[in-house]
Design a protein around this motif. Structure first.
Motif, PDB file in Angstrom:
ATOM      1  N   ALA A 122     -47.425 -41.391 -41.982  1.00 20.87           N
ATOM      2  CA  ALA A 122     -48.805 -41.219 -42.432  1.00 20.87           C
ATOM      3  C   ALA A 122     -49.379 -39.872 -42.023  1.00 20.87           C
ATOM      4  O   ALA A 122     -50.537 -39.587 -42.297  1.00 20.87           O
ATOM      5  CB  ALA A 122     -49.670 -42.343 -41.874  1.00 20.87           C
ATOM      6  N   ILE A 123     -48.563 -39.030 -41.347  1.00 20.77           N
ATOM      7  CA  ILE A 123     -49.054 -37.764 -40.817  1.00 20.77           C
ATOM      8  C   ILE A 123     -48.620 -36.596 -41.684  1.00 20.77           C
ATOM      9  O   ILE A 123     -47.443 -36.469 -42.032  1.00 20.77           O
ATOM     10  CB  ILE A 123     -48.556 -37.546 -39.374  1.00 20.77           C
ATOM     11  N   THR A 124     -49.572 -35.750 -42.021  1.00 17.67           N
ATOM     12  CA  THR A 124     -49.285 -34.536 -42.778  1.00 17.67           C
ATOM     13  C   THR A 124     -49.724 -33.329 -41.980  1.00 17.67           C
ATOM     14  O   THR A 124     -50.813 -33.313 -41.393  1.00 17.67           O
ATOM     15  CB  THR A 124     -50.030 -34.544 -44.130  1.00 17.67           C
ATOM     16  N   GLY A 125     -48.880 -32.313 -41.914  1.00 14.23           N
ATOM     17  CA  GLY A 125     -49.222 -31.103 -41.172  1.00 14.23           C
ATOM     18  C   GLY A 125     -48.292 -29.971 -41.543  1.00 14.23           C
ATOM     19  O   GLY A 125     -47.427 -30.111 -42.426  1.00 14.23           O
ATOM     20  N   SER A 126     -48.446 -28.865 -40.863  1.00 14.48           N
ATOM     21  CA  SER A 126     -47.629 -27.695 -41.174  1.00 14.48           C
ATOM     22  C   SER A 126     -46.246 -27.816 -40.540  1.00 14.48           C
ATOM     23  O   SER A 126     -46.034 -28.571 -39.587  1.00 14.48           O
ATOM     24  CB  SER A 126     -48.309 -26.430 -40.664  1.00 14.48           C
ATOM     25  N   LEU A 127     -45.306 -27.045 -41.088  1.00 10.56           N
ATOM     26  CA  LEU A 127     -43.960 -27.017 -40.523  1.00 10.56           C
ATOM     27  C   LEU A 127     -44.004 -26.501 -39.089  1.00 10.56           C
ATOM     28  O   LEU A 127     -43.284 -27.004 -38.218  1.00 10.56           O
ATOM     29  CB  LEU A 127     -43.057 -26.121 -41.381  1.00 10.56           C
ATOM     30  N   SER A 128     -44.870 -25.524 -38.829  1.00  9.65           N
ATOM     31  CA  SER A 128     -45.008 -24.981 -37.486  1.00  9.65           C
ATOM     32  C   SER A 128     -45.455 -26.061 -36.501  1.00  9.65           C
ATOM     33  O   SER A 128     -44.913 -26.178 -35.398  1.00  9.65           O
ATOM     34  CB  SER A 128     -46.014 -23.828 -37.485  1.00  9.65           C
ATOM     35  N   ASP A 129     -46.440 -26.862 -36.899  1.00 14.11           N
ATOM     36  CA  ASP A 129     -46.910 -27.956 -36.038  1.00 14.11           C
ATOM     37  C   ASP A 129     -45.788 -28.947 -35.760  1.00 14.11           C
ATOM     38  O   ASP A 129     -45.625 -29.427 -34.634  1.00 14.11           O
ATOM     39  CB  ASP A 129     -48.080 -28.685 -36.707  1.00 14.11           C
ATOM     40  N   TYR A 130     -45.014 -29.234 -36.778  1.00 12.03           N
ATOM     41  CA  TYR A 130     -43.938 -30.211 -36.635  1.00 12.03           C
ATOM     42  C   TYR A 130     -42.875 -29.712 -35.651  1.00 12.03           C
ATOM     43  O   TYR A 130     -42.435 -30.449 -34.762  1.00 12.03           O
ATOM     44  CB  TYR A 130     -43.305 -30.496 -37.988  1.00 12.03           C
ATOM     45  N   LEU A 131     -42.490 -28.432 -35.793  1.00  7.92           N
ATOM     46  CA  LEU A 131     -41.463 -27.867 -34.916  1.00  7.92           C
ATOM     47  C   LEU A 131     -41.971 -27.765 -33.481  1.00  7.92           C
ATOM     48  O   LEU A 131     -41.240 -28.052 -32.530  1.00  7.92           O
ATOM     49  CB  LEU A 131     -41.039 -26.493 -35.433  1.00  7.92           C
ATOM     50  N   GLN A 132     -43.236 -27.352 -33.324  1.00  8.52           N
ATOM     51  CA  GLN A 132     -43.813 -27.286 -31.982  1.00  8.52           C
ATOM     52  C   GLN A 132     -43.833 -28.659 -31.328  1.00  8.52           C
ATOM     53  O   GLN A 132     -43.556 -28.806 -30.138  1.00  8.52           O
ATOM     54  CB  GLN A 132     -45.227 -26.722 -32.050  1.00  8.52           C
ATOM     55  N   SER A 133     -44.158 -29.674 -32.117  1.00 13.31           N
ATOM     56  CA  SER A 133     -44.195 -31.035 -31.598  1.00 13.31           C
ATOM     57  C   SER A 133     -42.820 -31.486 -31.128  1.00 13.31           C
ATOM     58  O   SER A 133     -42.678 -32.101 -30.066  1.00 13.31           O
ATOM     59  CB  SER A 133     -44.717 -31.992 -32.678  1.00 13.31           C
ATOM     60  N   LEU A 134     -41.780 -31.147 -31.892  1.00 11.51           N
ATOM     61  CA  LEU A 134     -40.421 -31.522 -31.506  1.00 11.51           C
ATOM     62  C   LEU A 134     -40.021 -30.866 -30.187  1.00 11.51           C
ATOM     63  O   LEU A 134     -39.423 -31.508 -29.313  1.00 11.51           O
ATOM     64  CB  LEU A 134     -39.436 -31.104 -32.606  1.00 11.51           C
ATOM     65  N   VAL A 135     -40.363 -29.580 -30.042  1.00 15.99           N
ATOM     66  CA  VAL A 135     -40.013 -28.860 -28.816  1.00 15.99           C
ATOM     67  C   VAL A 135     -40.734 -29.460 -27.623  1.00 15.99           C
ATOM     68  O   VAL A 135     -40.134 -29.701 -26.558  1.00 15.99           O
ATOM     69  CB  VAL A 135     -40.351 -27.360 -28.959  1.00 15.99           C
ATOM     70  N   LEU A 136     -42.048 -29.716 -27.762  1.00 16.53           N
ATOM     71  CA  LEU A 136     -42.820 -30.272 -26.656  1.00 16.53           C
ATOM     72  C   LEU A 136     -42.321 -31.667 -26.262  1.00 16.53           C
ATOM     73  O   LEU A 136     -42.180 -31.970 -25.073  1.00 16.53           O
ATOM     74  CB  LEU A 136     -44.300 -30.341 -27.043  1.00 16.53           C
ATOM     75  N   LYS A 137     -42.037 -32.488 -27.237  1.00 14.49           N
ATOM     76  CA  LYS A 137     -41.546 -33.842 -26.946  1.00 14.49           C
ATOM     77  C   LYS A 137     -40.206 -33.792 -26.235  1.00 14.49           C
ATOM     78  O   LYS A 137     -39.943 -34.564 -25.303  1.00 14.49           O
ATOM     79  CB  LYS A 137     -41.436 -34.646 -28.234  1.00 14.49           C
ATOM     80  N   ALA A 138     -39.331 -32.874 -26.674  1.00 16.19           N
ATOM     81  CA  ALA A 138     -38.013 -32.751 -26.056  1.00 16.19           C
ATOM     82  C   ALA A 138     -38.139 -32.289 -24.612  1.00 16.19           C
ATOM     83  O   ALA A 138     -37.477 -32.812 -23.707  1.00 16.19           O
ATOM     84  CB  ALA A 138     -37.153 -31.777 -26.852  1.00 16.19           C
ATOM     85  N   LEU A 139     -39.017 -31.295 -24.368  1.00 17.49           N
ATOM     86  CA  LEU A 139     -39.207 -30.777 -23.014  1.00 17.49           C
ATOM     87  C   LEU A 139     -39.776 -31.841 -22.091  1.00 17.49           C
ATOM     88  O   LEU A 139     -39.258 -32.068 -20.983  1.00 17.49           O
ATOM     89  CB  LEU A 139     -40.147 -29.565 -23.053  1.00 17.49           C
ATOM     90  N   LEU A 140     -40.828 -32.508 -22.541  1.00 17.64           N
ATOM     91  CA  LEU A 140     -41.480 -33.507 -21.696  1.00 17.64           C
ATOM     92  C   LEU A 140     -40.615 -34.744 -21.509  1.00 17.64           C
ATOM     93  O   LEU A 140     -40.650 -35.384 -20.456  1.00 17.64           O
ATOM     94  CB  LEU A 140     -42.836 -33.883 -22.310  1.00 17.64           C
ATOM     95  N   GLY A 141     -39.844 -35.077 -22.543  1.00 20.85           N
ATOM     96  CA  GLY A 141     -38.960 -36.234 -22.430  1.00 20.85           C
ATOM     97  C   GLY A 141     -37.789 -35.980 -21.502  1.00 20.85           C
ATOM     98  O   GLY A 141     -37.388 -36.850 -20.720  1.00 20.85           O
ATOM     99  N   SER A 142     -37.223 -34.766 -21.567  1.00 26.40           N
ATOM    100  CA  SER A 142     -36.041 -34.450 -20.758  1.00 26.40           C
ATOM    101  C   SER A 142     -36.353 -34.407 -19.271  1.00 26.40           C
ATOM    102  O   SER A 142     -35.486 -34.702 -18.438  1.00 26.40           O
ATOM    103  CB  SER A 142     -35.453 -33.107 -21.204  1.00 26.40           C
TER     104      SER A 142
END
Length: 303
Positions: free
Chosen positions: A7-27
């Motif tokens: 249900a979420i729409t956003g920019s490719l930049s937002d999506y990639l930033q989100s993936l990086v942040l989630k990976a860092l915080l999760g690891s």
């Protein structure tokens, strides 16, 4: 480029930033708690802070409100303040590990009896803090002791990361109410009138807000917490979470409720309370944000 995920729409930049942040915080969750805090604290102080200019902001704010502070102390705080902010981030994203430790916090301040009386009477409470120590310690401790504690939060502009952040802080206690529209205000008032306790941070510059004193300088400070307390007859209680070390030892300070007088005086009392705590633990305040815009703008106009 716009992309859609569920249900979420956003920019490719937002999506990639989100993936990086989630990976860092999760690891980082695979690391022992104290190593996690030290690592993220080091990264924030030694890598992120120089890139973002945090140290200079700390210096500028200290020179404005604490001009007599020794240069050696200013230099120390330029390193320690970003480090403390990084540790807070690591703690919040540690979820259950953080909460398990925080619930053992030493409780001081003399205000717990007032909170227990309010809970027993089914009366709502506004818990007020600032960007100091770890402001989620009060939620973690009080929810474990049976209090119904929620919090206001400012949604992230990244639409992909915001749900992850909200879920993370919601693991400490719920509800988590975004500050964005009238619907949020209605939800907040209903929660308070049902006997809930809601955490709010007061130390953010608000355009158009009254210029109250904070560290002897003008700081635009919203009176919304005091306004709500007066309108709905709610206790207004200053609370603080102080980090004692990197191993999950904290102090929860619950001060007695602010006396109901008028919104300006009550809000000034909140500023004074926060200032006292900061002066006792200077490195745990977020000296990075632009708290004194009212002071600097007034100085510019007087030139």
């Amino acid at each position: 480029m716009q992309i859609k995920r569920g249900a979420i729409t956003g920019s490719l930049s937002d999506y990639l930033q989100s993936l990086v942040l989630k990976a860092l915080l999760g690891s980082m969750k695979v690391l022992p708690f104290h190593i996690r805090l030290k690592l993220i604290g080091f990264f924030t102080a030694r890598i992120l802070s120089p890139l973002a200019g945090y140290g200079q902001r700390v210096k500028d704010n200290l020179e404005l409100v604490c001009p007599d502070l020794p240069k050696s102390e200013v230099q120390r705080l330029m390193r320690r303040v970003p480090e403390s902010a990084g540790k807070t981030l690591a703690e919040v994203y540690s979820g259950p590990a953080f909460k398990a430790r925080a619930k053992q916090a030493k409780i001081t301040g003399g205000g717990m009896d007032a909170l227990e009386a309010a809970m027993n009477a089914g009366q709502g409470v506004i818990l007020v803090s600032g960007h100091f120590g770890n402001y989620d310690v009060p939620r973690a401790v009080l929810s474990e002791r049976g209090f119904n504690v929620g919090a206001l939060y400012k949604p992230f502009t990244n639409p992909f990361f915001d749900p992850y952040y909200r879920k993370t802080i919601g693991a400490i206690s719920t509800p988590i109410i975004p500050t964005k529209d009238r619907k949020s205000l209605v939800q907040m008032v209903r929660f308070l009138k049902s006997g809930g306790m809601l955490g709010m941070l007061i130390d953010v510059h608000r355009y158009g807000a009254p210029h109250l004193q904070f560290f002897g300088k003008r700081a635009a400070t919203a009176t919304s917490a005091a306004d709500l307390a007066l309108k709905h007859n709610l206790a207004l209680v200053p609370v603080y979470g102080i980090r004692l070390d990197d191993y999950g030892h904290y102090e929860l300070v619950v001060e007695p409720p602010i006396a109901h007088t008028n919104a300006l005086d009550m809000t000034q009392a909140l500023n004074d309370s926060l200032e006292r705590q900061i002066r006792a633990h200077m490195d745990q305040y977020f000296w990075v944000h632009r708290r004194w815009k009212a002071e600097t703008q007034a100085a510019d106009q007087e030139k």
